[in-house]
Each structure stands twice: as C-alpha cells, then as structure tokens.
Design an enzyme around this catalytic site. Structure first.
Site, PDB file in Angstrom:
ATOM      1  N   LYS A  33       0.839  -1.203   0.000  1.00 52.03           N
ATOM      2  CA  LYS A  33       0.000   0.000   0.000  1.00 52.03           C
ATOM      3  C   LYS A  33       0.876   1.257   0.000  1.00 52.03           C
ATOM      4  O   LYS A  33       0.667   2.172  -0.801  1.00 52.03           O
ATOM      5  CB  LYS A  33      -0.928  -0.014   1.221  1.00 52.03           C
ATOM      6  CG  LYS A  33      -1.924   1.134   1.223  1.00 52.03           C
ATOM      7  CD  LYS A  33      -2.605   1.251   2.578  1.00 52.03           C
ATOM      8  CE  LYS A  33      -3.655   0.205   2.790  1.00 52.03           C
ATOM      9  NZ  LYS A  33      -4.983   0.610   2.288  1.00 52.03           N
ATOM     10  N   ARG A 103      -3.299   2.945   8.822  1.00 55.41           N
ATOM     11  CA  ARG A 103      -3.586   1.628   8.237  1.00 55.41           C
ATOM     12  C   ARG A 103      -2.325   0.787   8.131  1.00 55.41           C
ATOM     13  O   ARG A 103      -1.243   1.310   7.897  1.00 55.41           O
ATOM     14  CB  ARG A 103      -4.118   1.751   6.802  1.00 55.41           C
ATOM     15  CG  ARG A 103      -5.425   2.468   6.666  1.00 55.41           C
ATOM     16  CD  ARG A 103      -5.724   2.578   5.169  1.00 55.41           C
ATOM     17  NE  ARG A 103      -6.488   3.763   4.899  1.00 55.41           N
ATOM     18  CZ  ARG A 103      -7.790   3.748   4.612  1.00 55.41           C
ATOM     19  NH1 ARG A 103      -8.446   2.614   4.551  1.00 55.41           N
ATOM     20  NH2 ARG A 103      -8.421   4.872   4.378  1.00 55.41           N
ATOM     21  N   GLY A 112      -7.941  -7.436   5.217  1.00 58.15           N
ATOM     22  CA  GLY A 112      -8.768  -7.533   6.425  1.00 58.15           C
ATOM     23  C   GLY A 112      -8.103  -8.210   7.605  1.00 58.15           C
ATOM     24  O   GLY A 112      -8.712  -8.372   8.655  1.00 58.15           O
ATOM     25  N   MET A 114      -5.291  -7.276   9.281  1.00 58.54           N
ATOM     26  CA  MET A 114      -4.704  -6.397  10.293  1.00 58.54           C
ATOM     27  C   MET A 114      -5.614  -5.180  10.529  1.00 58.54           C
ATOM     28  O   MET A 114      -6.693  -5.092   9.973  1.00 58.54           O
ATOM     29  CB  MET A 114      -3.314  -5.991   9.852  1.00 58.54           C
ATOM     30  CG  MET A 114      -2.355  -7.158   9.927  1.00 58.54           C
ATOM     31  SD  MET A 114      -0.723  -6.729   9.397  1.00 58.54           S
ATOM     32  CE  MET A 114      -0.915  -6.463   7.672  1.00 58.54           C
ATOM     33  N   ARG A 359      -3.636  -1.651  -6.376  1.00 57.98           N
ATOM     34  CA  ARG A 359      -2.805  -2.866  -6.322  1.00 57.98           C
ATOM     35  C   ARG A 359      -3.241  -3.772  -7.461  1.00 57.98           C
ATOM     36  O   ARG A 359      -4.351  -3.598  -8.004  1.00 57.98           O
ATOM     37  CB  ARG A 359      -2.964  -3.587  -4.986  1.00 57.98           C
ATOM     38  CG  ARG A 359      -4.379  -4.001  -4.693  1.00 57.98           C
ATOM     39  CD  ARG A 359      -4.504  -4.605  -3.305  1.00 57.98           C
ATOM     40  NE  ARG A 359      -5.904  -4.789  -2.976  1.00 57.98           N
ATOM     41  CZ  ARG A 359      -6.362  -5.002  -1.761  1.00 57.98           C
ATOM     42  NH1 ARG A 359      -5.549  -5.050  -0.749  1.00 57.98           N
ATOM     43  NH2 ARG A 359      -7.649  -5.173  -1.541  1.00 57.98           N
ATOM     44  N   HIS A 475      -4.028 -44.917  -5.248  1.00 59.76           N
ATOM     45  CA  HIS A 475      -4.503 -45.474  -6.512  1.00 59.76           C
ATOM     46  C   HIS A 475      -5.643 -44.644  -7.084  1.00 59.76           C
ATOM     47  O   HIS A 475      -5.648 -44.261  -8.247  1.00 59.76           O
ATOM     48  CB  HIS A 475      -4.954 -46.929  -6.278  1.00 59.76           C
ATOM     49  CG  HIS A 475      -5.534 -47.564  -7.495  1.00 59.76           C
ATOM     50  ND1 HIS A 475      -6.894 -47.584  -7.740  1.00 59.76           N
ATOM     51  CD2 HIS A 475      -4.948 -48.147  -8.561  1.00 59.76           C
ATOM     52  CE1 HIS A 475      -7.105 -48.182  -8.895  1.00 59.76           C
ATOM     53  NE2 HIS A 475      -5.953 -48.539  -9.416  1.00 59.76           N
ATOM     54  N   ARG A 581       0.680 -47.731 -18.684  1.00 62.30           N
ATOM     55  CA  ARG A 581       0.737 -48.761 -17.634  1.00 62.30           C
ATOM     56  C   ARG A 581       0.001 -49.969 -18.197  1.00 62.30           C
ATOM     57  O   ARG A 581      -1.222 -50.078 -18.067  1.00 62.30           O
ATOM     58  CB  ARG A 581       0.078 -48.251 -16.357  1.00 62.30           C
ATOM     59  CG  ARG A 581       0.851 -47.126 -15.658  1.00 62.30           C
ATOM     60  CD  ARG A 581       0.099 -46.661 -14.426  1.00 62.30           C
ATOM     61  NE  ARG A 581       0.906 -45.852 -13.522  1.00 62.30           N
ATOM     62  CZ  ARG A 581       0.809 -44.516 -13.401  1.00 62.30           C
ATOM     63  NH1 ARG A 581      -0.037 -43.853 -14.154  1.00 62.30           N
ATOM     64  NH2 ARG A 581       1.564 -43.865 -12.537  1.00 62.30           N
ATOM     65  N   ARG A 637       5.211 -49.401 -20.653  1.00 60.11           N
ATOM     66  CA  ARG A 637       5.832 -49.918 -19.431  1.00 60.11           C
ATOM     67  C   ARG A 637       5.289 -51.340 -19.203  1.00 60.11           C
ATOM     68  O   ARG A 637       4.076 -51.535 -19.083  1.00 60.11           O
ATOM     69  CB  ARG A 637       5.478 -48.999 -18.271  1.00 60.11           C
ATOM     70  CG  ARG A 637       6.355 -49.114 -17.053  1.00 60.11           C
ATOM     71  CD  ARG A 637       5.867 -50.054 -15.981  1.00 60.11           C
ATOM     72  NE  ARG A 637       4.532 -49.854 -15.508  1.00 60.11           N
ATOM     73  CZ  ARG A 637       4.177 -49.010 -14.517  1.00 60.11           C
ATOM     74  NH1 ARG A 637       5.054 -48.253 -13.935  1.00 60.11           N
ATOM     75  NH2 ARG A 637       2.924 -48.952 -14.132  1.00 60.11           N
ATOM     76  N   SER A 784      13.184 -43.192 -17.812  1.00 59.31           N
ATOM     77  CA  SER A 784      12.110 -42.321 -17.354  1.00 59.31           C
ATOM     78  C   SER A 784      12.105 -42.386 -15.831  1.00 59.31           C
ATOM     79  O   SER A 784      12.050 -43.476 -15.251  1.00 59.31           O
ATOM     80  CB  SER A 784      10.773 -42.800 -17.924  1.00 59.31           C
ATOM     81  OG  SER A 784       9.754 -41.954 -17.470  1.00 59.31           O
ATOM     82  N   GLY A 786      10.630 -42.556 -12.545  1.00 63.65           N
ATOM     83  CA  GLY A 786       9.328 -42.872 -11.939  1.00 63.65           C
ATOM     84  C   GLY A 786       9.364 -42.325 -10.529  1.00 63.65           C
ATOM     85  O   GLY A 786       9.660 -43.034  -9.574  1.00 63.65           O
ATOM     86  N   ASN A 788       7.181 -41.392  -8.460  1.00 68.14           N
ATOM     87  CA  ASN A 788       6.260 -41.856  -7.402  1.00 68.14           C
ATOM     88  C   ASN A 788       6.992 -42.902  -6.566  1.00 68.14           C
ATOM     89  O   ASN A 788       7.086 -42.793  -5.345  1.00 68.14           O
ATOM     90  CB  ASN A 788       5.002 -42.507  -7.998  1.00 68.14           C
ATOM     91  CG  ASN A 788       4.208 -41.552  -8.855  1.00 68.14           C
ATOM     92  OD1 ASN A 788       4.288 -40.352  -8.676  1.00 68.14           O
ATOM     93  ND2 ASN A 788       3.442 -42.100  -9.800  1.00 68.14           N
ATOM     94  N   ASP A 789       7.516 -43.921  -7.268  1.00 71.84           N
ATOM     95  CA  ASP A 789       8.244 -44.951  -6.531  1.00 71.84           C
ATOM     96  C   ASP A 789       9.573 -44.428  -6.013  1.00 71.84           C
ATOM     97  O   ASP A 789       9.999 -44.796  -4.916  1.00 71.84           O
ATOM     98  CB  ASP A 789       8.462 -46.187  -7.426  1.00 71.84           C
ATOM     99  CG  ASP A 789       7.266 -47.130  -7.346  1.00 71.84           C
ATOM    100  OD1 ASP A 789       6.810 -47.399  -6.221  1.00 71.84           O
ATOM    101  OD2 ASP A 789       6.774 -47.574  -8.402  1.00 71.84           O
ATOM    102  N   CYS A 851       7.946 -39.559 -15.452  1.00 68.18           N
ATOM    103  CA  CYS A 851       6.541 -39.932 -15.647  1.00 68.18           C
ATOM    104  C   CYS A 851       5.802 -40.136 -14.328  1.00 68.18           C
ATOM    105  O   CYS A 851       4.672 -40.587 -14.303  1.00 68.18           O
ATOM    106  CB  CYS A 851       6.412 -41.159 -16.544  1.00 68.18           C
ATOM    107  SG  CYS A 851       7.147 -42.629 -15.829  1.00 68.18           S
ATOM    108  N   TYR A 871      11.904 -34.615 -21.593  1.00 64.53           N
ATOM    109  CA  TYR A 871      10.449 -34.449 -21.575  1.00 64.53           C
ATOM    110  C   TYR A 871       9.887 -34.705 -20.183  1.00 64.53           C
ATOM    111  O   TYR A 871      10.548 -35.306 -19.336  1.00 64.53           O
ATOM    112  CB  TYR A 871       9.763 -35.379 -22.589  1.00 64.53           C
ATOM    113  CG  TYR A 871       9.830 -36.844 -22.239  1.00 64.53           C
ATOM    114  CD1 TYR A 871       8.883 -37.436 -21.407  1.00 64.53           C
ATOM    115  CD2 TYR A 871      10.854 -37.655 -22.733  1.00 64.53           C
ATOM    116  CE1 TYR A 871       8.946 -38.777 -21.081  1.00 64.53           C
ATOM    117  CE2 TYR A 871      10.923 -38.995 -22.428  1.00 64.53           C
ATOM    118  CZ  TYR A 871       9.966 -39.559 -21.590  1.00 64.53           C
ATOM    119  OH  TYR A 871      10.025 -40.877 -21.248  1.00 64.53           O
TER     120      TYR A 871
HETATM  121  C1  PEP Z   1       6.288 -44.060 -10.718  1.00 67.63           C
HETATM  122  O1  PEP Z   1       6.610 -44.889  -9.868  1.00 67.63           O
HETATM  123  O2  PEP Z   1       6.619 -42.861 -10.669  1.00 67.63           O
HETATM  124  C2  PEP Z   1       5.476 -44.476 -11.870  1.00 67.63           C
HETATM  125  C3  PEP Z   1       5.171 -43.610 -12.820  1.00 67.63           C
HETATM  126  O3  PEP Z   1       4.984 -45.744 -11.866  1.00 67.63           O
HETATM  127  P1  PEP Z   1       3.680 -46.188 -11.059  1.00 67.63           P
HETATM  128  O4  PEP Z   1       3.023 -44.956 -10.530  1.00 67.63           O
HETATM  129  O5  PEP Z   1       2.841 -46.943 -12.010  1.00 67.63           O
HETATM  130  O6  PEP Z   1       4.274 -47.050  -9.983  1.00 67.63           O
HETATM  131 MG    MG Z   2       6.379 -46.986 -10.320  1.00 65.68          MG
END
Ligand code: PEP
Ligand code: MG
Length: 895
Positions: A33, A103, A112, A114, A359, A475, A581, A637, A784, A786, A788-789, A851, A871
């Site tokens: 402000k 202010r 709002g 303060m 602002r 899942h 998958r 995969r 790639s 992965g 998640n794992d 991925c 990628y």
């Molecule tokens: C991962 O593990 O990142 C992956 C893409 O494989 P999934 O999720 O199928 O285990």
């Molecule tokens: Mg995996």
C-alpha cells in the site's frame, strides 16, 4: 533501485502533492500500500498527503522488546508537519483540525487481517472545529462516534458489540431504524454514551490528546501483525513473519460529507471474466467501511453496468459525471503504468476525487488468461510476460467443468483435492453398481473406503470418485487424474456401510441413490446438484498455449492407457505418451479371467497358454494407441504390480470368480495365499516379474512389436515404440531384460519381414538405479524417472499409507509440500540429477524423461528444466499445465 543516500536509514517516507520519498519498487520496505501510494503521488494523481512508517520499524519493534527505534518519534513529527503544510491544517488544531487514517500495509496484501483506524485526531474540541469547517455538525459527530468505536476496539481492546448496542438502544428510543435518520444532536448523545461506556470499562476516559491517539494506533497496527488471523493467513499463503507490516498515516478525506461525496472500489477489468470494462461499486455519502459492512446496497460505477443489473439507483457515471470522468482517466493511467489490472479504492469528497489505494487485482483463472492475452494484444506487455502472468495450476479450473462460483455449497465432507473438476451424480458404493447404474446413463459418484485396481471399471463408469482413505498419489487419485475424473480422496469423516448401502458424515445419513456433487479442485463433497460451468479450450486459452509452445524446451507427453485418454492427451497438445501402464488393460472384464488363469497356472506351459489368450487383446490395444498417436513416441511400461492384485480378495469374491470362470475355488484360495506378501511395494513386482516369469514380458514385447508391424503395414507413419522396464536396480537385470526384449523383437520382425524403430529403456524408481544409471545406460537407450516410486523408496514412505501421517509433517513445517506432489529437490531431486548426469556421461544421446505425478507439477517441471531432462509426462488433463509451466521454466532460466 537503490535508495537515495539522503533517505538511507530512515524509518519514515512521506508522499503527497505530486512528490514522494518512495516508489513502487520499494514494496519490501514500504509495504504494497505504501509503495503504491508513493508511486501514485509521484504520478501526480490525487492522493491525500501522508507518510509511511517502514516494515523495518515493525521488525525493530518485535526484535527490541516492543520498543520503537529512538529516531522514530522525531521522524514522525517531521513527516506530520509536512502533511500539515501540504493539507493546510493542524493536527489537534481547534479551528482547522487535520484528521488522519492509520492503516497497516504488508509486502503482500493480507486483506482484512490487520487493523485500521479512521478519523484519528478527533476529540471533544476538534470535533467542534470539524463541524464548523464542514459546516455540518451531524457529519462531525457521526465521524467522532465512528472514531471512538473503531479506536476503542482496535487500540483499547473493547468489544465493538458494546457500541452497537448503545447505538441500537438510541435508535429504539428514537423509534428509527436507519443511521441516516439520526440528527446532529442524536449523534452527540451517542458520543456521550460511548465515552461513558469507555470510562466504565477502562476506569479512565477516552484519550483526548491526538498524539496519544496516534501512537496508540501505530502500536496497534504493529501488534496486529501478530494477531491470530494474520498468523493464520500468513501460514496459508506462505508469507514469512520476518516481512513485518508498514504503517500508513494519511490525511483523511470524507466520502460521507453529503450527496456530493462518495466512496467505492473499482477493478480496471472484470476480475471474474477478464472483460476489459471498468467494474466495481460505490456508495454515496458513506465511509469505506460502509461498503465492506454490506449494510447498504452499493451502486454501479457505469451506466452500462447499472442497466445490465437492472438497478434503479443512479450509477457514478450518472450521479457525479465530472468525478467519474476524472476517475476513468486516472484508473486508465494506473493500469497502463502498472501494466496490469488494478484494484483501486477511491473517495469523492464534495465532488473532488481522491485515490486511496491501488494494487494488482486478484482474479479467477479465466480472467487471468483473458487479461494476459488482451494486455499482450494491446501492446501493454510482451507475449513472454503474458506467459509468465498465468499460474499454470490455475488452468485446471478451465479444463474441467467446475462449480459455478456463485452457487451455494452445502458441504457434507472434506478431503484432499485429488483430481480437479466437479461432478454431480447418484451415490453408489461398489464398482459393480457404478457400471450397472451408469449403463442406464444415470450419472453416479462412486464412494469407497479406498479403491483398488479392480475398481477401475467402476471408476471409469462413475462421473466422480470419493474415497475415505488414501493420499494424493493413492490409486484412486492417480487413476482418477489419468481419467480426468474429479476425485476427493482421504475424506476421513465419511463412514461407509457398504452392506447397508449408506454413509454417515457430519451427523447426516446418505443412502445409495441420493444425489451429491463433488468438487475435486477443492476436495469437497456437497449435498444435492450444484450448477456448473463448462471448460473453454479455444480463444485465449489456445492463444496463450501457442505462445508458450514457442518458448519451451521440454517436450510434454501424457500418461495414458486407453484410446479416450490418448485422444484427450492429443487434444490438449501432448507430443507422445510417456507411460502406458500396460497392466491397466488387464482389468477389463473379458481379460481378467485370462490373467487369473495365467497367475493360477501350475507351470510355464499353463502360463503360456493363458498368455496366448491375452496377446491379441494387448496387441489390439497397442494398435489403437499407435494409430491415435501417429508418429509420436509411446513408452510401453511392462507389467509392474504384484500378481496378487489381480486376484479377488474376499472369500465371497473368490467364490464368485470360481463360479463365473469355472476355476477351482480351493486352488484359487491357495494361490491367493501363496502370493500374499508382507510388503508388496518392495516385493515380487516390477521387472522382478519379468525375470522370474519371462514369458509374461515376452508376450508383452511381442504384442508391442506385432502392433507396430500392423500399424506400419496400414500405411501410418512408422510407430516408434519405447519398451520400458519397471523397477530396475542392477545393470545385470537390465542386460537380461534387454536381451529378452531384443530377442523377441527380432523374432517378430523376422516373422513379419518389417523393421521397427523400437528402443529399450528403464524406469528409474529406486535409489540404486539413480546411483548406477551409468552402468544401466550400457543397456538402455532411455530412462524415465518414476518419481512416485523413487520418492517412496528414497524416503522409505509408503505412497499408499502416507495420507495417514503426512498432514502432521506439513502442519509442523517438516515438509513444506507433500513430496509425492512436488519433488523433494534436495533428496529425490539429487538422485534424479545424479541419474541424469551419470547416464549422459555413459551414453550422451540417452533420452531422459519423468513420468511420476511430479511431471504435472510446475515446481517439479522447473526442476526438470534445470536438470535438462528431454520431456515430462503427466496425466492428459495436466498437459496444458505442463506446457505452460515448461515455457515459464525456460523463460525464467533465460532471464
Ligand atoms: C512411478 O513410480 O513414478 C510411476 C510412474 O509408476 P507407477 O506410478 O505406475 O508405480
Ligand atoms: Mg512406479
């Protein structure tokens, strides 16, 4: 910019009369402000003169046992003297009193949260002076009572209800219902009562010395930086406590000086739609808080808006045309100057316009997109800036039907916003019911404790999914995002009784067949049907995406298994599939029997016979994918989950499967027992299946290469399948899998007399694979990540169970964000970086992608850009987000 040396080490910065000590670049020191008031003043716009006490003074206050810097009093006195001179009034003067507003104003706007005090400087003497100056006793005493009420609440800590009651009692006694019916004498009486109430509550009178009032208010604003509201807001929006708030002290202007005065709020463009038209509202004869309080209905700014709304009260354009035209000119300048849509507060005092704040305005995703594209089209900003102006994840709001923002929501349960978009349907509690009911075209919402791969058809049939357990990478969440189905996961307050066909939540009971709506973008389950708005993929969206594509280096692929997913991915601009998958194709009703037969087979011959039934089905799916993604790369995969996931779990299910397939129930039960694992995530899964049962991977490789031959024969651009092995850890595993793949591929190519440009690679999902990526690269053309794992195995945190405790980690600041959503740069990221470097050192042309779910998260995409991956791959519905995030990451690295 560097601060002028004259101004160094100052705590106070003045503004007004076309000049200012500060400017818009000094937000850190002056707050948003204060910096913008200084900037507007320098631009020559009508800003009431004032000064800003810096955020550094606030930090000093907290660091030094709530004391002010020694120089502050003198600097405030000097700045106040400048204001007095500029306005031509005296602070505390009996005949010509200067009143000020006090202010807060932090670096980031905290609306709002303060405290604010208006009309400061009024006392029993100056109120008479104000009455004479304004020639309006009623206005003067109304202002005084507002000041007493606000100050007593904010600075003296008295409950504002106490004052409201006094006012209500007086109105009752006078038999009137609106404030405007009170006369000057009435307000004078209210002031007397207010002061008496303060005296009773505190044992001393309301402070009469304007200097005491001023320092009380300054202290209260600093104190309000640490109030519970402000702390909570800061936590929600990641605003550091160390920023502190500035204090803006500004000469008052009055929107409540009769019918030629007004106050209002305006946006230079519509913040909901982005339409380039002045938008906002104002109130005649009112002070700012009256607009916020919502006691009176505000009027439109423009005549067009009034006519559209069907209002009868005149617009500002009609009621005060001169001030309006000056205002239109000023806001046009402000938007042009700041090069963005502005949110502006203003007051008209007896026909004279003043700007009190500007602002960058908050806006919806739809508006952000339109404003960015329009501003670039108008030449106000560059296309690169337009790309940077839109928050990638906000595009989610545009890619799915969403709940009409004006709809009312009766929320019956809250969970995680697992997959965006909204859906309405009848409640079902089983996947079978979802398939059955939706076959009759009845939209359904599937509600489960948690979903398992067996539920996949039910999930596909449902319009939306709710689970009582599970996190953002459970899942249900992963599959729902892949399918573009809205999903709320981990809604722990829902108790489901599948047998009774009902659920309980927040003291209410819901039966199968009842209609609910889910909002997967917010993580809410809502009673009944709620109005929706449809997504819009052309126009501004397409334009911004085209610009983004010109700047990104990273390619963007999709994770997709079905023809529908693949088409959606293409429509959203995917340049290939980064993860098929393949096991998802095994869950279809007509395939699961053959899969179970394969699992139950006593020997290799039996397994091969069952696999032979699966081969044409997989080949058919792969042909479809290759045909749709003509010419684009596809990473297939091979089978990843432990086999027991394909077997029925309960005894009832086992019996039903035995009856339906003619398989032996006892054998089925025994085999299910044999396959059960203590820790399936670290068990017989991934490429370990392909090594212990090579015939499974042989069938899958054959299906891929045969499909490629079929597609090539049909005259389509040659498919380039990438055959990807999951959960690899050792170079020897990779060598084994590589040999298997090449052998089968060669067999098929010889049989068919066709050469297919395929490649063999692996997923990096284990720390060992990242560390040994150099050795693995001897046998792999691509990797790639992965993640998640890799996140699961790096932290040793189960991705399916993390929902139970991760919140505590986030609440306690141990994790800033869920590491399954946004990559843990220091740990998991270090492994990705190491894997990429070591793989490239061994094989410079190795292709590298990601991925895991992180492939659709902008912060993780910025990391992928930095590491130089080729990628990212994400669910189809996140492809546009990834395209924009990749462009932003590339532009950010250039600048
Ligand atoms: C991962 O593990 O990142 C992956 C893409 O494989 P999934 O999720 O199928 O285990
Ligand atoms: Mg995996």
């Amino acid at each position: 910019m560097t601060i002028d040396t004259r101004l160094k080490n100052r705590w106070v910065y003045a503004f007004g009369d076309g000049v200012a000590d500060g400017d818009a670049s000094m937000k850190n020191l002056l707050g948003g402000k204060g910096a913008n008031l200084a900037e507007m003043s320098s631009l020559g716009l009508p800003v009431p003169p004032g000064f800003t006490i810096t955020t550094e003074a606030c930090n000093h206050y907290y660091k030094k046992a709530k004391s002010y810097p020694p120089e502050l009093r003198a600097e405030v006195a000097a700045a106040l003297a400048i204001v007095e001179k500029r306005v031509g009034k005296g602070f505390g003067s009996r005949d010509n009193p200067l009143l000020v507003s006090v202010r807060s104003g932090a670096r980031a706007s905290m609306p709002g949260m303060m405290d604010t005090v208006l009309n400061l400087g009024l006392n029993d003497v100056t109120v008479e002076g104000l009455a004479r100056l304004a020639d309006d006793r009623r206005f003067a005493f109304d202002s005084y009572r507002r000041f007493i009420q606000m100050y007593s609440n904010v600075v003296l800590g008295l409950d504002h209800h106490m004052f409201e009651e006094i006012l209500d009692d007086r109105k009752d006694a006078l038999n009137v219902s609106v404030d405007t019916a009170l006369t000057a004498e009435d307000w004078q009486g209210v002031v007397r009562d207010y002061k008496a109430a303060v005296e009773r509550a505190l044992g001393h009178g309301f402070p009469q010395d304007p200097q005491d009032q001023l320092w009380g208010a300054i202290g209260a604003v600093f104190e309000s930086w640490m109030n519970e509201r402000a702390k909570f807001y800061r936590r929600m929006h990641d605003i550091p406590e160390a920023w502190g708030t500035a204090v803006n002290i500004q000469s008052m202007v009055f929107g409540n000086m009769g019918e030629t005065s007004a106050t209002g709020v305006a946006f230079t463009r519509n913040p909901a739609t982005g339409e380039a038209r002045l938008y906002g509202e104002f109130l005649v004869n009112a002070q700012g808080e009256d607009v916020v309080a919502g006691i009176r209905t505000p009027q439109s700014l423009t005549r067009a808006a009034r006519e559209e709304m069907g209002d009868t009260a005149p617009s500002m354009e009609e009621a005060m045309p001169e001030a309006f035209h000056e205002f239109v000119h000023a806001v046009g300048r402000l938007e042009h100057h700041y090069r963005d849509m502005q949110d502006i507060e203003f007051t008209v005092e007896r026909g004279r316009l003043y700007l009190l704040q500007t602002r960058s305005g908050k806006r919806t995703a739809r508006a952000a997109l339109k404003i960015a594209v329009d501003l670039a089209g108008e030449g106000v900003i560059s296309k690169e800036e337009a790309i940077m102006r839109v928050e990638p994840t906000s595009l989610d709001q545009l890619l799915h039907p969403t709940i009409d923002p004006s709809a009312t929501r009766d929320v019956i349960a809250a969970g995680l916003p697992a997959s965006p978009g909204a859906a309405t349907g009848r409640i079902v509690f089983t996947a079978e019911a979802a398939v059955r009911e939706s076959a009759g075209k009845e939209p359904v919402i599937l509600i489960r404790h948690e979903t398992s791969p067996e539920d996949i058809r039910g999930m596909d049939a449902a319009r939306g999914i709710v689970t009582a357990r599970g996190g953002m990478t459970s899942h249900a969440a992963v599959v729902a995002r892949g399918m573009g189905r809205p999903c709320v996961s981990g809604a722990g307050e829902i108790e489901i009784d599948v047998a009774a066909g009902e659920m309980r939540t927040r003291g209410r009971v819901w039966k199968a067949g009842d209609i609910i709506t889910i909002d997967g973008s917010k993580g809410e389950v809502i009673a009944g049907a709620v109005p929706m708005v449809e997504p819009e993929l052309s126009g501004d969206f397409a334009q911004l995406m085209t610009w983004a594509d010109q700047h990104r280096r990273l390619h963007v692929r999709a994770n997709a298994e079905t023809a529908v997913d693949a088409r959606t991915a293409l429509q959203f601009g995917a340049e290939g599939i980064g993860l098929v998958r393949t096991e998802h194709m095994f869950f279809d009703a007509d395939r699961i029997a053959a899969v179970r037969e394969m699992i139950l087979a006593d020997d290799e011959a039996g397994r091969k016979a069952a696999l032979a039934k699966l081969l044409p089905m997989q080949r058919g799916d792969f042909v479809d994918l290759m045909t749709i993604m003509e010419g684009f790369p596809i990473a297939f995969r091979l089978l990843d989950p432990p086999l027991h996931e394909f077997l029925p779990h309960t005894e009832e299910d086992l019996a039903a499967v035995a009856r339906a397939t003619g398989l032996d129930a006892a054998k089925l039960l025994r085999r299910a027992g044999e396959l059960a694992e203590t820790n399936p995530m670290l068990g017989h899964r991934g490429c370990r299946l392909g090594i212990s049962y090579p015939e499974i991977y042989e069938m899958q490789v054959r299906a891929i290469i045969e499909a490629a031959c079929d597609v090539a024969a049909s005259g389509k651009v040659g498919p380039r399948p990438e055959i990807m092995h999951p959960l690899v850890a050792k170079a020897e595993e990779m060598a084994f899998l590589r040999a298997l793949t090449d052998r089968v591929a060669k067999e098929v190519m010889v049989e068919r007399g066709v050469t297919i440009d395929y490649s063999v690679g692996a997923m990096i999902e284990l720390p060992r694979a990242a560390i040994c990526a150099g050795e693995l690269a001897a046998h792999a053309a691509f990797f790639s990540f992965g993640t998640n794992d890799l996140t699961q195995t790096t932290f040793g945190i189960s991705r399916d169970d993390s929902g139970r405790f991760l919140n505590a980690y986030i609440d306690n600041g141990i994790f800033e964000k869920d590491p399954f959503i946004s990559i843990d740069v220091e740990g998991v990221g270090a492994l990705v970086r190491m894997g990429a470097e070591r793989a490239r050192a061994r094989r410079p042309d190795v292709k590298l992608g990601i991925c895991g779910e992180h492939g659709g998260d902008p912060a993780s995409i910025a990391f992928c850009e930095e590491v130089g991956l080729d990628y990212v791959s994400c669910s189809a519905y996140r492809v546009p987000i990834a395209r924009l995030a990749a462009a932003q990451a590339a532009l950010a690295r250039k600048s």
